[in-house]
Motif scaffolding. Structure first.
Motif, short mmCIF file in Angstrom:
data_model
loop_
_atom_site.label_atom_id
_atom_site.label_comp_id
_atom_site.label_asym_id
_atom_site.label_seq_id
_atom_site.Cartn_x
_atom_site.Cartn_y
_atom_site.Cartn_z
N LEU A 105 8.51 -4.03 -2.95
CA LEU A 105 8.15 -5.13 -1.92
C LEU A 105 8.57 -4.53 -0.39
CD1 LEU A 105 9.37 -7.89 -4.08
CD2 LEU A 105 7.23 -6.94 -4.02
N MET A 106 9.65 -4.30 -0.40
CA MET A 106 10.05 -3.79 0.96
C MET A 106 9.30 -2.65 1.55
SD MET A 106 12.42 -6.08 1.77
CE MET A 106 13.51 -6.95 1.01
N THR A 107 8.98 -1.77 0.81
CA THR A 107 8.26 -0.43 1.07
C THR A 107 6.70 -1.15 1.57
OG1 THR A 107 9.42 0.81 -0.54
CG2 THR A 107 7.27 1.77 0.66
N PHE A 108 6.13 -1.91 0.50
CA PHE A 108 4.85 -2.10 0.77
C PHE A 108 4.75 -2.90 2.12
CE2 PHE A 108 1.72 -1.86 -2.53
CZ PHE A 108 2.02 -0.92 -3.10
N LEU A 109 5.98 -4.00 2.50
CA LEU A 109 5.80 -4.70 3.57
C LEU A 109 6.13 -3.93 4.90
CD1 LEU A 109 6.20 -7.45 4.70
CD2 LEU A 109 8.45 -7.52 4.39
N LEU A 110 6.73 -2.78 4.81
CA LEU A 110 7.19 -1.75 6.00
C LEU A 110 5.77 -1.20 6.42
CD1 LEU A 110 10.42 -0.12 5.32
CD2 LEU A 110 9.86 -1.79 7.11
N VAL A 111 4.98 -0.77 5.13
CA VAL A 111 3.81 -0.24 5.22
C VAL A 111 2.54 -0.87 6.19
CG1 VAL A 111 1.80 1.21 4.19
CG2 VAL A 111 4.16 1.73 3.36
N ILE A 113 3.24 -3.54 7.86
CA ILE A 113 3.57 -4.06 9.23
C ILE A 113 3.42 -2.69 10.40
CG2 ILE A 113 5.52 -4.56 10.69
CD1 ILE A 113 6.68 -6.51 8.35
N ILE A 114 3.87 -1.72 9.64
CA ILE A 114 3.93 -0.44 10.60
C ILE A 114 2.75 0.21 10.93
CG2 ILE A 114 4.79 1.75 11.10
CD1 ILE A 114 7.49 0.97 9.82
N PHE A 115 1.84 0.42 9.72
CA PHE A 115 0.61 0.80 9.86
C PHE A 115 -0.49 -0.16 9.63
CE2 PHE A 115 3.94 3.82 7.99
CZ PHE A 115 3.63 5.00 8.99
N ARG A 116 -0.16 -1.27 9.43
CA ARG A 116 -1.35 -2.26 9.32
C ARG A 116 -2.26 -1.88 8.22
NH1 ARG A 116 -2.75 -3.61 15.83
NH2 ARG A 116 -0.55 -4.10 16.20
N SER A 117 -1.78 -1.37 7.42
CA SER A 117 -2.72 -0.89 6.01
C SER A 117 -2.97 -2.14 5.17
CB SER A 117 -1.88 0.00 5.27
OG SER A 117 -0.81 -0.56 4.76
N LYS A 118 -4.06 -2.15 4.55
CA LYS A 118 -4.62 -3.19 3.75
C LYS A 118 -4.51 -2.89 2.21
CE LYS A 118 -8.02 -5.05 6.77
NZ LYS A 118 -9.57 -5.16 7.07
N LEU A 119 -4.06 -3.72 1.49
CA LEU A 119 -3.61 -3.64 0.07
C LEU A 119 -4.95 -4.20 -0.78
CD1 LEU A 119 0.07 -4.61 -0.04
CD2 LEU A 119 -0.80 -2.13 0.24
N PHE A 120 -5.08 -3.43 -2.05
CA PHE A 120 -6.13 -4.05 -2.88
C PHE A 120 -5.55 -5.26 -3.63
CE2 PHE A 120 -6.97 0.46 -2.36
CZ PHE A 120 -8.49 0.28 -2.21
N ALA A 121 -6.47 -5.86 -4.27
CA ALA A 121 -6.02 -7.25 -5.01
C ALA A 121 -5.25 -6.76 -5.89
CB ALA A 121 -7.59 -7.93 -5.28
N SER A 122 -5.59 -5.67 -6.57
CA SER A 122 -4.76 -5.30 -7.76
C SER A 122 -3.33 -4.92 -7.55
CB SER A 122 -5.20 -4.06 -8.75
OG SER A 122 -5.31 -3.06 -7.82
N LEU A 166 9.99 5.75 2.69
CA LEU A 166 8.78 5.89 3.98
C LEU A 166 8.75 7.18 4.65
CD1 LEU A 166 6.17 4.25 4.96
CD2 LEU A 166 7.75 3.04 6.55
N LEU A 167 10.31 7.46 4.95
CA LEU A 167 10.43 8.92 5.65
C LEU A 167 10.02 10.05 4.78
CD1 LEU A 167 14.05 8.05 7.27
CD2 LEU A 167 11.86 8.34 8.50
N SER A 168 10.20 10.02 3.61
CA SER A 168 10.09 11.10 2.76
C SER A 168 8.48 11.31 2.47
CB SER A 168 10.62 11.00 1.28
OG SER A 168 9.82 9.97 0.47
N GLN A 169 7.73 10.05 2.76
CA GLN A 169 6.16 10.43 2.68
C GLN A 169 5.63 11.34 3.74
OE1 GLN A 169 3.72 6.98 2.53
NE2 GLN A 169 1.86 7.95 2.90
#
Length: 287
Positions: A105-111, A113-122, A166-169
């Motif tokens: 949940l924290m990882t998705f939240l960081l991504v 916020i930082i990258f303004r990425s959109k998530l799929f409904a699934s 996030l850093l490892s990616q």
């Protein structure tokens, strides 16, 4: 290597991580935090030597890669400190559940916020299911479990590991994932040695077989092997999908804690664990 192979390796890594909580609990019985942290990172560094030898890839480190390594080293040491405190004063199973349920949940939240990425409904569905699974595993009829000291430590660990993920990616663009893990362990060893300099570091040799089995498991299998798999998979699959596999750790950690430490296991744990498996499916479902 095909993506399906990374899936199987990630499941293995999650199993090894699940066992790490019981190993850490065993280590907290007799020695102080600074001694355990140093020897954990020291043994982790040593265990990388045969891997680096088999790879036969020269060690390199450019300035950008060094920044990623330094940042992750600080986060890894911080994670170890807070996880030790959480396990010392709480339950190993709770640590495996809280950290691995909140980290995606924290990882998705960081991504987001930082990258303004959109998530799929699934993916949203998967996150919700995974969170509900964690609630069922812990039988949370309120949020009081997050308010005691040990579980606050676990919650902090979740935030820290989201940053590590996030850093490892993004580090793989500048440094090989295995080299990345090795450098992190070496720098963390140096940091932890300075932290533990005034402690009786040689006291570990007064410990019994059970202690050393737990220490070697935590340092080699639970860290060198599992974390390297995690970093490589993060570079290949992305931090969001990779972190979603952490929903598998709660069921592994609770089952192993039951088998090794005698911590109770009930039907709600199996139900919550099943929901965690479903969460992994939805987050990784192709859209």
């Amino acid at each position: 290597m095909k993506n399906s192979h990374f899936t199987y390796l990630l499941i293995l890594a999650m199993f090894l991580w699940g066992g790490g909580w019981s190993a850490l609990k065993i280590l907290t019985y007799d020695l102080s935090i600074e001694i355990i942290i140093f020897w954990r990172f020291f043994l982790m560094s040593i265990s990388f030597i045969p891997i680096l030898y088999l790879m036969k890839v020269p060690l390199t480190l450019n300035p950008t890669g060094a920044k990623f390594v330094a940042s992750s080293s600080v986060l890894n040491v911080s994670f170890m400190i807070f996880s030790f405190l959480g396990v010392k004063y709480g339950f190993a199973g709770n640590g495996g559940v809280i950290i691995t349920t909140l980290t995606p949940l924290m990882t998705f939240l960081l991504v987001a916020i930082i990258f303004r990425s959109k998530l799929f409904a699934s993916q949203y569905i998967g996150l919700i299911i995974g969170f509900i699974g964690g609630i069922i595993i812990l039988e949370l009829n309120d949020l009081s479990i997050f308010l005691n000291s040990s579980n606050i430590y676990f919650a902090i660990c979740a935030i820290i590991w989201a940053g590590v993920t996030l850093l490892s990616q993004y580090s793989h663009k500048h440094i090989h994932p295995v080299h990345y893990s090795f450098y992190i362990s070496v720098i963390a060893t140096i940091f932890s040695f300075i932290y533990a300099f005034d402690s009786d570091l040689m006291s570990v040799f007064e410990q019994g077989v059970k202690f050393w089995i737990a220490m070697i498991y935590l340092a080699v299998l639970g860290q060198t092997v599992a974390t390297t798999i995690f970093f490589i998979a993060s570079a290949k699959l992305g931090s969001q999908k990779t972190s979603s596999f952490m929903f598998l750790v709660p069921i592994f950690s609770l089952l192993i804690a039951w088998a090794v430490l005698g911590e109770a296991i009930h039907a709600h744990i199996l139900i919550g664990g099943s929901l965690s498996l479903i969460a992994v499916y939805f987050i990784n479902k192709k859209n």
